[in-house]
Structure formats: C-alpha cells, structure tokens
Design a protein around this motif. Structure first.
Motif, PDB file in Angstrom:
ATOM      1  N   SER A 111     -14.910  45.392 -24.661  1.00 29.32           N
ATOM      2  CA  SER A 111     -14.365  46.751 -24.554  1.00 29.32           C
ATOM      3  C   SER A 111     -14.969  47.491 -23.370  1.00 29.32           C
ATOM      4  O   SER A 111     -14.271  48.206 -22.642  1.00 29.32           O
ATOM      5  CB  SER A 111     -14.624  47.519 -25.851  1.00 29.32           C
ATOM      6  N   ALA A 112     -16.290  47.316 -23.150  1.00 28.85           N
ATOM      7  CA  ALA A 112     -16.924  47.975 -22.006  1.00 28.85           C
ATOM      8  C   ALA A 112     -16.391  47.433 -20.691  1.00 28.85           C
ATOM      9  O   ALA A 112     -16.181  48.189 -19.732  1.00 28.85           O
ATOM     10  CB  ALA A 112     -18.445  47.790 -22.080  1.00 28.85           C
ATOM     11  N   ALA A 113     -16.161  46.130 -20.624  1.00 28.37           N
ATOM     12  CA  ALA A 113     -15.621  45.545 -19.392  1.00 28.37           C
ATOM     13  C   ALA A 113     -14.211  46.034 -19.113  1.00 28.37           C
ATOM     14  O   ALA A 113     -13.829  46.234 -17.955  1.00 28.37           O
ATOM     15  CB  ALA A 113     -15.645  44.025 -19.492  1.00 28.37           C
ATOM     16  N   CYS A 114     -13.417  46.256 -20.147  1.00 27.35           N
ATOM     17  CA  CYS A 114     -12.035  46.703 -19.953  1.00 27.35           C
ATOM     18  C   CYS A 114     -11.943  48.190 -19.656  1.00 27.35           C
ATOM     19  O   CYS A 114     -11.065  48.614 -18.888  1.00 27.35           O
ATOM     20  CB  CYS A 114     -11.190  46.382 -21.184  1.00 27.35           C
ATOM     21  N   ASP A 119     -18.067  48.511 -11.516  1.00 28.26           N
ATOM     22  CA  ASP A 119     -18.560  47.657 -10.439  1.00 28.26           C
ATOM     23  C   ASP A 119     -17.982  46.249 -10.476  1.00 28.26           C
ATOM     24  O   ASP A 119     -18.243  45.464  -9.565  1.00 28.26           O
ATOM     25  CB  ASP A 119     -20.093  47.566 -10.498  1.00 28.26           C
ATOM     26  N   ILE A 120     -17.232  45.923 -11.500  1.00 30.59           N
ATOM     27  CA  ILE A 120     -16.705  44.564 -11.634  1.00 30.59           C
ATOM     28  C   ILE A 120     -15.257  44.520 -11.162  1.00 30.59           C
ATOM     29  O   ILE A 120     -14.576  45.550 -11.082  1.00 30.59           O
ATOM     30  CB  ILE A 120     -16.800  44.073 -13.096  1.00 30.59           C
ATOM     31  N   SER A 121     -14.805  43.315 -10.838  1.00 30.12           N
ATOM     32  CA  SER A 121     -13.415  43.118 -10.449  1.00 30.12           C
ATOM     33  C   SER A 121     -12.737  42.027 -11.265  1.00 30.12           C
ATOM     34  O   SER A 121     -11.508  41.933 -11.235  1.00 30.12           O
ATOM     35  CB  SER A 121     -13.331  42.759  -8.968  1.00 30.12           C
ATOM     36  N   PHE A 142      -5.100  48.578 -20.076  1.00 32.25           N
ATOM     37  CA  PHE A 142      -5.898  49.613 -19.412  1.00 32.25           C
ATOM     38  C   PHE A 142      -6.736  49.008 -18.303  1.00 32.25           C
ATOM     39  O   PHE A 142      -6.867  49.595 -17.215  1.00 32.25           O
ATOM     40  CB  PHE A 142      -6.793  50.302 -20.447  1.00 32.25           C
ATOM     41  N   ALA A 143      -7.305  47.831 -18.548  1.00 32.24           N
ATOM     42  CA  ALA A 143      -8.074  47.156 -17.502  1.00 32.24           C
ATOM     43  C   ALA A 143      -7.195  46.742 -16.336  1.00 32.24           C
ATOM     44  O   ALA A 143      -7.575  46.882 -15.164  1.00 32.24           O
ATOM     45  CB  ALA A 143      -8.794  45.941 -18.096  1.00 32.24           C
ATOM     46  N   VAL A 144      -6.008  46.249 -16.628  1.00 31.10           N
ATOM     47  CA  VAL A 144      -5.095  45.833 -15.556  1.00 31.10           C
ATOM     48  C   VAL A 144      -4.670  47.030 -14.715  1.00 31.10           C
ATOM     49  O   VAL A 144      -4.605  46.961 -13.478  1.00 31.10           O
ATOM     50  CB  VAL A 144      -3.882  45.104 -16.151  1.00 31.10           C
ATOM     51  N   ARG A 209       0.558  40.051 -16.696  1.00 29.86           N
ATOM     52  CA  ARG A 209       0.124  40.803 -15.520  1.00 29.86           C
ATOM     53  C   ARG A 209      -1.388  40.720 -15.358  1.00 29.86           C
ATOM     54  O   ARG A 209      -2.132  40.666 -16.325  1.00 29.86           O
ATOM     55  CB  ARG A 209       0.542  42.273 -15.645  1.00 29.86           C
ATOM     56  N   GLY A 210      -1.819  40.758 -14.110  1.00 31.01           N
ATOM     57  CA  GLY A 210      -3.244  40.842 -13.820  1.00 31.01           C
ATOM     58  C   GLY A 210      -4.032  39.602 -14.162  1.00 31.01           C
ATOM     59  O   GLY A 210      -5.234  39.705 -14.443  1.00 31.01           O
ATOM     60  N   ILE A 211      -3.434  38.424 -14.116  1.00 30.02           N
ATOM     61  CA  ILE A 211      -4.131  37.175 -14.441  1.00 30.02           C
ATOM     62  C   ILE A 211      -4.370  36.407 -13.153  1.00 30.02           C
ATOM     63  O   ILE A 211      -3.426  36.047 -12.438  1.00 30.02           O
ATOM     64  CB  ILE A 211      -3.323  36.327 -15.440  1.00 30.02           C
ATOM     65  N   VAL A 212      -5.636  36.186 -12.841  1.00 29.48           N
ATOM     66  CA  VAL A 212      -6.054  35.402 -11.685  1.00 29.48           C
ATOM     67  C   VAL A 212      -6.373  33.988 -12.151  1.00 29.48           C
ATOM     68  O   VAL A 212      -7.101  33.804 -13.137  1.00 29.48           O
ATOM     69  CB  VAL A 212      -7.274  36.040 -10.997  1.00 29.48           C
TER      70      VAL A 212
END
Length: 374
Positions: A111-114, A119-121, A142-144, A209-212
């Motif tokens: 949850s914190a990462a999202c 500072d993260i990508s 929300f993260a995307v 969406r947003g998948i590397v």
C-alpha cells in the motif's frame, strides 16, 4: 528501442558471465538493460554502488567484429520492503543508482509503494509465491496514474525463484544484502501456477496498464527474444499492444523520468546545452536587424497603400466624389450629371438608383399637385 530493466547481479557473478549475458541481450535486440542489485534488510547510512560500470556503445570497441556490441547498461537497486523504517533511506538509494525499485513483502509495504512513496519508479514482485496481499484495482490504478509501474519478470516462470546467492534464505539476510525468496530451487508446477495466477490478477487489477516486462535473468538461459516475450504474455492474459508497450514505451518513460529526477532542477527544468556567448550575440544581432528591416518594409507598404486609396478617392481635378455613384459633390444642383475622370464635362448615363429616386420624387410631386387641384 527495446528495454530490459532487470538483469540479476550479485557479487558472486563473474565478469565473463555478466559480459556474455549482456552481449546476448544485445544480439536479441535489446538496446538498454539495467543491472539489478537486490538489497534486503536495513539500508546502511553510507550507500555505495557495487555494480560495475560499462562504457557507452558509441565509445566502447568490441574485441571481435563478430561479437555484438554491449547495450547501454544502467544500474538499478531493488529494495525489499519488509518494515516501514526502511522508507527514509530511499533518497540515498535513489541518488546512488540510476533506477530505484521496491519489492514489498507485506500488505502495508504494498500500500505504501502504491500510494505514498515518491522516490520509486517500479514495483517489482516475486510472482512465484503466494502474496500476502491481494491486487485490488483502486491502489493499483492509483499507482499507475501517478507514474509508478509494475514489473513482471518472465524468467521467474522459466528458471524458477532466485537462488541463495541472489536472494538469501527466506526471512534472513545474507552477506550480499540479498533477501527473501524461495530457497533457490528449480521451477516446479506449483511455482509456475502461482506465477500465472498472480500475473492474471495483476493484469485484471491494472486493466493491462502500467506493466513493464523484464527478464530478471541470471544467465543467458533466462533471456528470450522480444517476440517470444510478447507471445508469452499474450498467453497469460496481456494483450499484444500492452505487451509491446511494456518492452518499449513504458520502460523508456521510467528511464527518462529517473534521469530527470537526478539531473534536472526539482524534476522539472533541465539544461540540455549551453550555447557559445559570442555566437549567441551574433545570432541575436542578426535577428534584430531582420526584424527592423521587416518593420520598415511594412511601414512603407502601408504608406503606399494609403496613398493609392487617396488617389482613387479623389478625381483628376482634385474634387472628391462619392463612393457609391461617383457624383460631384462640389457644385450643388448637378446631381443628374457626372463628369468623366478626364474632366471633359461629358454627360454619362444615369444610374438605376438615381432613376428610382427621380421617379419617386416625380410621383410625389404629381400627387401633391393633384391634391392641391382638388
């Protein structure tokens, strides 16, 4: 350009094996790769980057003309998030590496990462194990939307979880700063089933969406060609267009944004190049001269246009004429006569407008005379 932002590295990796893996990735068509250093546990106060440096492909010379050149090599750190106290060290890690990613191990860390970490990508996950959290659409989207990407490493389903020298035994830290995974056994049916289920849940939560897409390859055996990767992800539920973006457009955005964060002013303004002062002064003087000449040309043109208009409005004898019918306004009582531009005094045919006016005046006069006679 094609990107592979996860080539696994550890201090036990030999230089020959690493160079072989990089050259093989270049032969498959990848232009930019990133060496990944996984860090588990507490981050030390003095952060050092142990990853080796490689010259750019333009300056590096190949030892043999038959060998492919090395791709552009970036340096990346992946921090395993197991405690909330690790968050305050993220700026130090971001300044020491080119790319910063996290691998959450709990629901609070995910949850914190999202939602909170700036500072993260990348959010990288070990998809071969059952996650202690579920992929819900709201935090994932929300993260995307705020620019954080989720990483899917296809080599986890091909080679299995990382061995002990890359990710130490579960729940413990090794001397290389690794952490957290299964104990380095080969891939089995249970791990592969967990991987496919987790990938499907992630695709469903993010709507693709947003998948590397990365490899996390530990050797040349873990690398696959881009077309094979797209087909593999399509089997697992990701559309072909989204999979192609995950190899090109999305990782390029990650690399560019991370570069702007480190080289620009507050991640907004970046100085690309500084021009020579003398050359800039010369160009500025030439621009001012050209603008002055253009302004003077426009002024002369406007004066000429006004002069032509005044000549057209005035007759040859200097008398003003009306715009509509060209009648002489200087002498009253000559409304039915017009003069030629040559001033010869010849009569010209009456216009329809004047004829209508005269007929209306004549009828009005006849009506008045008839009324007076009666």
């Amino acid at each position: 350009m094609l990107y592979d932002l996860n080539i696994a590295w550890s201090p036990s990796t030999s230089a020959a094996d690493l160079e072989r893996t990089l050259r093989f990735s270049a032969s498959l068509g990848y232009d930019v790769v990133a060496l990944n250093h996984t860090i588990g546990g507490a981050v030390p106060p003095q952060v050092t980057n142990p990853l080796p440096k490689f010259d750019s492909p333009t300056t590096a010379s190949s030892s043999s003309p038959q060998q492919p050149k090395l791709p552009t090599v970036l340096r990346r750190a992946t921090l395993v998030l197991s405690e909330a106290s690790q968050h305050h060290r993220l700026p130090q890690l971001a300044s020491a590496y080119d790319i910063l990613a996290v691998r959450p191990q709990s629901e609070d860390g995910f949850s914190a990462a999202c939602l909170n970490l700036n500072d993260i990508s990348l959010i990288s996950l070990d998809l071969t194990v059952r996650q202690p959290f579920t992929f819900r659409p709201k935090p994932c989207m929300f993260a995307v939307n705020r620019g954080v990407r989720f990483e899917v490493c296809y080599s986890q389903a091909l080679q299995g979880p990382a061995p002990a020298q890359f990710l130490g035994p579960k729940g413990a830290k090794d001397g290389n700063g690794g952490y957290a995974g299964n104990g380095g056994v080969g891939v089995d049916a249970r791990a592969r089933a967990a991987f496919i289920g987790n990938v499907s849940s992630l695709i469903r939560a993010t709507r693709g969406r947003g998948i590397v897409i990365s490899s996390e390859a530990r050797s040349v055996l873990g690398l696959r060609a881009p077309a094979d990767v797209v087909n593999l992800l399509h089997v697992w539920g990701l559309s072909t267009d989204r999979a192609t973006e995950g190899l090109g457009v999305l990782p390029r955005g990650v690399v560019v944004n991370e570069g702007l964060k480190r080289s620009s002013f507050r991640g907004v303004v970046d100085i690309v190049g500084v021009a020579d002062r003398e050359q800039a002064d010369v160009e500025m003087g030439e621009a001012e001269d050209s603008s002055a000449e253009a302004a003077s040309g426009n002024t002369q043109g406007n004066k000429g246009k006004r002069k032509d208009k005044s000549q057209e409005a005035n007759g040859a004898g200097g008398k003003k004429r009306k715009n509509g019918d060209g009648n002489d306004t200087s002498t009253p009582g000559t409304a039915n006569r017009t003069e030629t531009p040559g001033g010869a005094g010849e009569e010209q045919p009456m216009s329809k407008r004047q004829a209508k006016k005269m007929k209306a005046a004549l009828r009005k006069k006849q009506a008045e005379d008839g009324a007076a006679g009666t």
